[in-house]
Scaffold this active site. Sequence first.
Site, PDB file in Angstrom:
ATOM      1  N   GLU A 181      23.093  12.234  54.409  1.00 48.99           N
ATOM      2  CA  GLU A 181      23.781  12.586  55.649  1.00 48.99           C
ATOM      3  C   GLU A 181      22.827  12.952  56.781  1.00 48.99           C
ATOM      4  O   GLU A 181      23.217  12.963  57.953  1.00 48.99           O
ATOM      5  CB  GLU A 181      24.751  13.729  55.388  1.00 48.99           C
ATOM      6  CG  GLU A 181      25.958  13.290  54.554  1.00 48.99           C
ATOM      7  CD  GLU A 181      26.874  14.436  54.181  1.00 48.99           C
ATOM      8  OE1 GLU A 181      26.463  15.602  54.337  1.00 48.99           O
ATOM      9  OE2 GLU A 181      28.004  14.163  53.728  1.00 48.99           O
ATOM     10  N   GLU A 211      19.374  14.378  31.895  1.00 43.45           N
ATOM     11  CA  GLU A 211      18.769  15.614  32.386  1.00 43.45           C
ATOM     12  C   GLU A 211      17.856  16.268  31.352  1.00 43.45           C
ATOM     13  O   GLU A 211      17.096  17.174  31.675  1.00 43.45           O
ATOM     14  CB  GLU A 211      19.847  16.600  32.816  1.00 43.45           C
ATOM     15  CG  GLU A 211      20.665  17.192  31.698  1.00 43.45           C
ATOM     16  CD  GLU A 211      21.709  18.166  32.217  1.00 43.45           C
ATOM     17  OE1 GLU A 211      21.742  19.289  31.711  1.00 43.45           O
ATOM     18  OE2 GLU A 211      22.476  17.802  33.134  1.00 43.45           O
TER      19      GLU A 211
END
Length: 313
Positions: free
Chosen positions: A97, A128
């Site tokens: 963004e 992860e």
Amino acid sequence: MIVTERTSAMTPHHSVRVESPTERRNPRTLDIDRLPTVEVLRLLNAEDRTAADAVAAVLPGLALVVDRTVRQLGSGGRLHYFGAGSSGRLAVMDAAELIPTFGVRPGLVVAHHAGGSAALTLPTEGAEDRAEDGAADAADVGPLDVAVGITASGRTPYVGGALQAARAAGAFTVLVSANPQAELAPLAEVHLGVDTGPEAITGSTRLKAATAHKLLLNSLSTATMVAMGHTYSNLMVDVAAGNDKLRGRLSAILEEATGRSPAACAEALAAAGGELKTALVGLLADCGPERARSALAANGGRVRPALATAAEG
């Protein structure tokens, strides 16, 4: 907030594991499955409110991170996010963004997510656990860069591998967690351990922990962009006009900032080749596009000092 000093002996892998606060049962929500819907929502809302307070408690540390990030980026460095699960997805969104909002070049802020882009929409939770993947993703991090690891538990191996590699490369390292006693804290110069406590649903860190992390990342990137001159007052003057809505916003921002008529602003934008900042400085300093553009270049694109330079010229 914990600020740590680097020592070559620091490794998180042999630490005594402490249960993350997010994994404890929340005494306030024990009967959540027995309540009417509106009461369930009230409970969730009450828990969510604590996220902002937890972020407020680490603002001094966040200010250190912002100031250092501004210096690093101003010296040619980049900002890297490393995360997994909900926190990693929020980091990807924050980085993406910044490009349309502040006109930053792609690659200045880079988000790395455990499992790659496929894991953004299809969870691959095992990714992860691979510290080597984090280290590989951090392979191009350099001494001018900032590496921010985001993990609710504070012990995610992927994030640990990334921070260890970034630290070895001489980068400025930051850990964002929801665990003030995070296992990975020794790998970071600054640890922003937001104390959001136990989740409404035990272990569901997409709730308060993720909310706090979104607030932290938004604040880190926004304050950095403000300091780097991507705003004038509270207006986005480097917004990338990639569609009709945003092209219309350029004129609206110019009108708001200068108080000039739509026609005058449209004329100034056209004369400036569509460059909002150039048109803004030109209108406020009553000068032509060339002087405005030169003043901006002399002041690193920051509008307020450019106004003074343009007025002097």
